[in-house]
Design an enzyme around this catalytic site. Structure first.
Site, PDB file in Angstrom:
ATOM      1  N   MET A  86       2.641  -0.363  -1.710  1.00  0.00           N
ATOM      2  CA  MET A  86       1.818  -0.484  -2.902  1.00  0.00           C
ATOM      3  C   MET A  86       1.264  -1.905  -3.044  1.00  0.00           C
ATOM      4  O   MET A  86       1.933  -2.880  -2.703  1.00  0.00           O
ATOM      5  CB  MET A  86       2.656  -0.156  -4.137  1.00  0.00           C
ATOM      6  N   ASN A 126      11.188   1.724  -4.274  1.00  0.00           N
ATOM      7  CA  ASN A 126      11.082   0.372  -3.745  1.00  0.00           C
ATOM      8  C   ASN A 126       9.703  -0.178  -4.108  1.00  0.00           C
ATOM      9  O   ASN A 126       8.683   0.420  -3.756  1.00  0.00           O
ATOM     10  CB  ASN A 126      11.272   0.378  -2.227  1.00  0.00           C
ATOM     11  N   ILE A 128       7.844  -2.464  -2.967  1.00  0.00           N
ATOM     12  CA  ILE A 128       6.924  -2.775  -1.874  1.00  0.00           C
ATOM     13  C   ILE A 128       6.745  -1.594  -0.929  1.00  0.00           C
ATOM     14  O   ILE A 128       6.146  -1.732   0.135  1.00  0.00           O
ATOM     15  CB  ILE A 128       7.372  -4.030  -1.090  1.00  0.00           C
ATOM     16  N   GLU A 129       7.261  -0.429  -1.325  1.00  0.00           N
ATOM     17  CA  GLU A 129       7.006   0.785  -0.549  1.00  0.00           C
ATOM     18  C   GLU A 129       6.194   1.749  -1.410  1.00  0.00           C
ATOM     19  O   GLU A 129       5.005   1.544  -1.599  1.00  0.00           O
ATOM     20  CB  GLU A 129       8.323   1.374  -0.037  1.00  0.00           C
ATOM     21  N   MET A 130       6.822   2.769  -1.983  1.00  0.00           N
ATOM     22  CA  MET A 130       6.061   3.758  -2.747  1.00  0.00           C
ATOM     23  C   MET A 130       5.924   3.386  -4.218  1.00  0.00           C
ATOM     24  O   MET A 130       5.088   3.937  -4.920  1.00  0.00           O
ATOM     25  CB  MET A 130       6.693   5.133  -2.562  1.00  0.00           C
TER      26      MET A 130
END
Length: 358
Positions: A86, A126, A128-130
């Protein structure tokens, strides 16, 4: 807690002690992965899990699915040094392949998740992920998509509340346990077909053994011995620090399992990754900094075995590792349930200073 075998192997490598070859135990990959007693694999559960795996609506802005970073239409990763999350965020580690992950006894590079079910929940929240705020936020979106209710009911029959975070994770894990790639040229060779490998691949297999690569990359999955779920097989990397590769590829910047546990004994320890389909998952090592498989075998030989490969040895090893590419099951893209008359995706990115349409 690590097993005695893992502790002994880790201690031996830390001290630079030579380990016995495990090559006498060459194993073919099973056609199926075992499922836990509390999450037996069913057709309905796999179908739900596949649908969730491909659905990007469970990321903050509806742009990323599990498949975005773990592309099962290819090698099970995204062939990037670091995945894009993201808000254009980058993680510090390369996305590991999801193919044959069902044969690991722990998940993630640092083994912080004991099971596939545990792992499935992590990337969703997370940042910095989804990037979802919470698992409850994920369930809120599922509730707004009518087509998911019958899928959950079929996958978890008889449950009063089948739509739950635990059940969603169980379904994704059930799907991932079908992601098995057996019958590689290597598998056919060890089953008795001596024409399945080329002469160079056979040389590479012998070199893989004689150098000591099987001390870590053993077993049917080439990721270490079979251990109880939750008991990880970890190795120190680099075992022999100080080579030119340390700086070239930033090998010691990430402290591995220590980052998750903060225990000194876990500094620079990593879960041993599978070598299955390794030819398809460049770039290599945990931070994705090594660009080619030829370079990767040289890095590993030097940092883990303190050996410099000749060009011939490297070429033979690469040839053998290519023989670990298995047969991939046919996966059809699922039709995602619709959300008639509304969208579950926020219409405005709250992180933008201006609204996208003025």
């Amino acid at each position: 807690m690590r097993s005695k075998a893992t502790l002994l192997l880790g201690s031996a490598l830390t001290l630079g002690v030579a380990l016995p070859s495990l090559a006498a135990d060459w194993q073919a990959l099973p056609d199926q992965a075992p499922s836990p007693a509390d999450n037996p694999t069913t057709k309905a559960k796999v179908q739900l899990g596949k649908t969730l795996f491909f659905d990007p609506r469970f990321s903050e802005h509806g742009t990323l699915s599990c498949n975005s970073c773990h592309n099962v239409m290819a090698g099970g990763d995204d062939n990037r040094p670091n995945s894009i999350g993201m808000h254009d965020a980058r993680g510090g580690r390369s996305a590991p392949t999801v193919w044959n992950a069902a044969f690991y006894s722990v998940q993630f590079w640092d083994g912080r998740a004991a099971t596939l079910e545990d792992q499935a929940k992590g990337p969703l929240v997370n940042p910095i992920e989804m990037g979802m705020g919470s698992l409850q936020d994920v369930l809120g979106r599922i509730d707004k998509i009518p087509g998911y209710k019958p899928l959950f009911e079929a996958a978890f029959p008889g449950e009063a509340q089948p739509i739950s975070a635990d059940n969603a994770a169980k379904a994704v894990a059930a799907f991932e346990r079908t992601l098995i790639t057996p019958n590689s040229p290597y598998d056919r060779y060890v089953k008795g077909n001596k024409k399945a490998l080329t002469e160079q691949q056979v040389r590479g297999m012998k070199t893989f053994d004689s150098l000591g690569c099987t001390s870590c990359h053993s077993g049917a999955n080439f990721s270490g011995p079979t251990l109880p779920i939750g008991t990880g097989f970890f190795m120190k990397f680099p075992t022999y620090p100080g080579s030119a590769y340390d700086d070239k590829y930033q090998l010691t910047a990430d402290q591995g399992r220590f980052e998750a546990t903060k225990q000194e004994a876990d500094r620079n320890l990593w879960r041993v990754p599978t070598l299955r389909n390794i030819a398809l998952t460049a770039p290599y090592i945990s931070n994705g900094q090594v660009p080619t498989l030829d370079e990767a075998v040289r890095v590993m030989a030097k940092t883990q075995l303190n050996k410099d490969l000749t060009d011939a040895q490297a070429a033979d090893l690469v040839a053998f590792l290519n023989a670990l590419t298995g047969e991939f099951p046919v996966i059809t893209m699922p039709r995602l349930p619709g959300s008639p008359n509304l969208t579950v995706i926020p219409p405005v990115d709250p992180h933008l200073k201006e609204k996208p349409h003025g």
